[in-house]
Design a protein around this motif. Structure first.
Motif, PDB file in Angstrom:
ATOM      1  N   THR A 293     153.489  62.505 121.953  1.00 27.48           N
ATOM      2  CA  THR A 293     152.332  63.099 122.610  1.00 27.48           C
ATOM      3  C   THR A 293     151.128  62.183 122.497  1.00 27.48           C
ATOM      4  O   THR A 293     150.940  61.515 121.481  1.00 27.48           O
ATOM      5  N   SER A 294     150.310  62.166 123.533  1.00 29.03           N
ATOM      6  CA  SER A 294     149.059  61.408 123.476  1.00 29.03           C
ATOM      7  C   SER A 294     147.927  62.263 122.922  1.00 29.03           C
ATOM      8  O   SER A 294     146.822  61.761 122.702  1.00 29.03           O
ATOM      9  N   SER A 295     148.191  63.534 122.664  1.00 30.32           N
ATOM     10  CA  SER A 295     147.127  64.441 122.222  1.00 30.32           C
ATOM     11  C   SER A 295     146.615  64.120 120.833  1.00 30.32           C
ATOM     12  O   SER A 295     145.534  64.575 120.452  1.00 30.32           O
ATOM     13  N   ILE A 296     147.374  63.330 120.055  1.00 34.38           N
ATOM     14  CA  ILE A 296     146.919  63.000 118.702  1.00 34.38           C
ATOM     15  C   ILE A 296     146.029  61.759 118.671  1.00 34.38           C
ATOM     16  O   ILE A 296     145.499  61.404 117.612  1.00 34.38           O
ATOM     17  N   HIS A 297     145.866  61.103 119.827  1.00 35.80           N
ATOM     18  CA  HIS A 297     145.009  59.908 119.825  1.00 35.80           C
ATOM     19  C   HIS A 297     144.170  59.763 121.078  1.00 35.80           C
ATOM     20  O   HIS A 297     143.288  58.911 121.137  1.00 35.80           O
ATOM     21  N   GLN A 298     144.394  60.583 122.085  1.00 37.24           N
ATOM     22  CA  GLN A 298     143.640  60.480 123.330  1.00 37.24           C
ATOM     23  C   GLN A 298     142.791  61.740 123.506  1.00 37.24           C
ATOM     24  O   GLN A 298     143.313  62.839 123.550  1.00 37.24           O
ATOM     25  N   GLY A 299     141.507  61.575 123.563  1.00 34.98           N
ATOM     26  CA  GLY A 299     140.635  62.734 123.724  1.00 34.98           C
ATOM     27  C   GLY A 299     140.470  63.553 122.455  1.00 34.98           C
ATOM     28  O   GLY A 299     140.106  64.737 122.522  1.00 34.98           O
ATOM     29  N   THR A 300     140.730  62.952 121.299  1.00 31.52           N
ATOM     30  CA  THR A 300     140.565  63.675 120.036  1.00 31.52           C
ATOM     31  C   THR A 300     139.103  63.657 119.619  1.00 31.52           C
ATOM     32  O   THR A 300     138.294  62.869 120.115  1.00 31.52           O
ATOM     33  N   GLY A 301     138.778  64.511 118.670  1.00 28.74           N
ATOM     34  CA  GLY A 301     137.437  64.516 118.109  1.00 28.74           C
ATOM     35  C   GLY A 301     137.271  63.402 117.086  1.00 28.74           C
ATOM     36  O   GLY A 301     138.153  62.555 116.914  1.00 28.74           O
ATOM     37  N   ILE A 302     136.126  63.391 116.418  1.00 25.56           N
ATOM     38  CA  ILE A 302     135.853  62.390 115.400  1.00 25.56           C
ATOM     39  C   ILE A 302     135.634  63.076 114.059  1.00 25.56           C
ATOM     40  O   ILE A 302     135.478  64.296 113.990  1.00 25.56           O
ATOM     41  N   VAL A 303     135.633  62.281 113.003  1.00 26.70           N
ATOM     42  CA  VAL A 303     135.128  62.734 111.717  1.00 26.70           C
ATOM     43  C   VAL A 303     133.737  62.127 111.584  1.00 26.70           C
ATOM     44  O   VAL A 303     133.541  60.927 111.799  1.00 26.70           O
TER      45      VAL A 303
END
Length: 309
Positions: free
Chosen positions: A290-300
């Motif tokens: 999945t690209s959901s873990i690195h594309q369009g994720t939030g930040i810390v």
């Protein structure tokens, strides 16, 4: 979670330092007017973690300040989870240089940590659901920032998948369609479902011929029938793309039972995220990508605060 095999920064290519140099140059291409104001006096600044998450990106952060003649003392290990507000590290050096590297370093750390946090969260959710397979990212990365994103995936405990086109041969639907169209053109006719099925073994054979024994071949399929053809042709990984959860369970079970004597992995991809990945996780599926873990994720969220003397 950081790797228990060793320090992940030892994986990094030597060119990551030149990437850091280019990012510093991009941020200050000419005069540093703010730096002129503060001068070169020795100083230190606290790196503060201001939101929950997994810390990742330490070697990139270190390299930013190393190139500027500063030092970084870390008070936690990479891969650690933090809550606000945590004193994560201390940066020491000329005040102008600390401020010169501040935004570049924070941007890298925030983004990499956000990816590690998302990856760690989804891995944990899948493990809690009883699935022991591999969660992987994809090649949908940001040009020029791929090494940071892949590194964050690793720190978060997921698999980075292939890094580039040379890492593994992935024959996606467009590759197969192109092979079918080329064959149809050579034969003077239009491509068909049969010609697409015929194209899979030809494509796998060609990929194996040039990739050799060291390069795995993965084939994206739209049906069990195409998967069977790909497995019989010698594909190492079968990607069930955009199947429904029930379709995945049925197809994966059928392929593993019918092709018991062959060695292959089943990967599932297409629209997976934290909300639905568990629906696709079953014993016959080896990989969820999945690209959901690195594309369009939030930040810390991090900040760097200069200490008052």
């Amino acid at each position: 979670m950081a790797s228990f095999y060793g320090d992940l920064q030892h994986l990094l290519p030597s060119n990551y330092k030149s990437l850091v140099s280019s990012w510093l140059e991009e941020d200050c291409p000419s005069f540093d007017y703010g730096g002129f104001v503060v001068g070169e006096s020795p100083s230190e600044a606290k790196l503060l973690g201001k939101s929950k998450g997994v810390v990742a990106g330490v070697p990139f952060f270190n390299e930013v300040f190393s190139q500027l003649g500063c030092s970084v003392e870390w008070h936690i290990h990479e891969g650690s989870s933090i809550t606000p507000i945590t004193h994560v590290a201390t940066v020491r050096g000329p005040i102008r240089k600390i401020l010169l590297g501040e935004r570049v370093a924070l941007n890298i750390l925030a983004r990499c940590s956000g990816i590690a946090t998302k990856a760690s969260s989804l891995v944990s959710a899948l493990r809690d659901n009883g699935w022991s397979g591999t969660l992987a990212g994809t090649r949908k990365t940001t040009p020029g920032f791929r090494v940071v994103e892949k590194y964050g995936i690793l720190v978060g405990g997921a698999d980075p998948h292939r890094h580039d086109l040379s890492a593994m041969t992935m024959l996606k639907d467009n590759h197969i369609w192109a092979c079918a169209n080329n064959r149809a053109a050579d034969d003077g006719g239009a491509s068909s479902v049969n010609s697409v099925a015929d194209a899979i073994p030809r494509a796998v054979k060609a990929a194996k011929a040039v990739g050799g024994f060291a390069t795995k071949v993965e084939v994206e399929v739209r049906s069990v029938e195409e998967a069977e053809v790909a497995i019989e042709a010698g594909a190492d990984v079968i990607m069930l793309d955009n199947f429904t959860p029930d379709g995945v369970r049925s197809a994966a079970r059928k392929l593993k039972e019918e092709q018991r004597g062959r060695s292959f992995l089943i990967e599932v991809s297409g629209g997976l995220n934290e909300g639905n990945a568990a629906d696709y996780a079953c014993p016959d599926v080896d990989i969820l990508s999945t690209s959901s873990i690195h594309q369009g994720t939030g930040i810390v969220d991090f900040s760097l605060k200069v200490s008052l003397r």
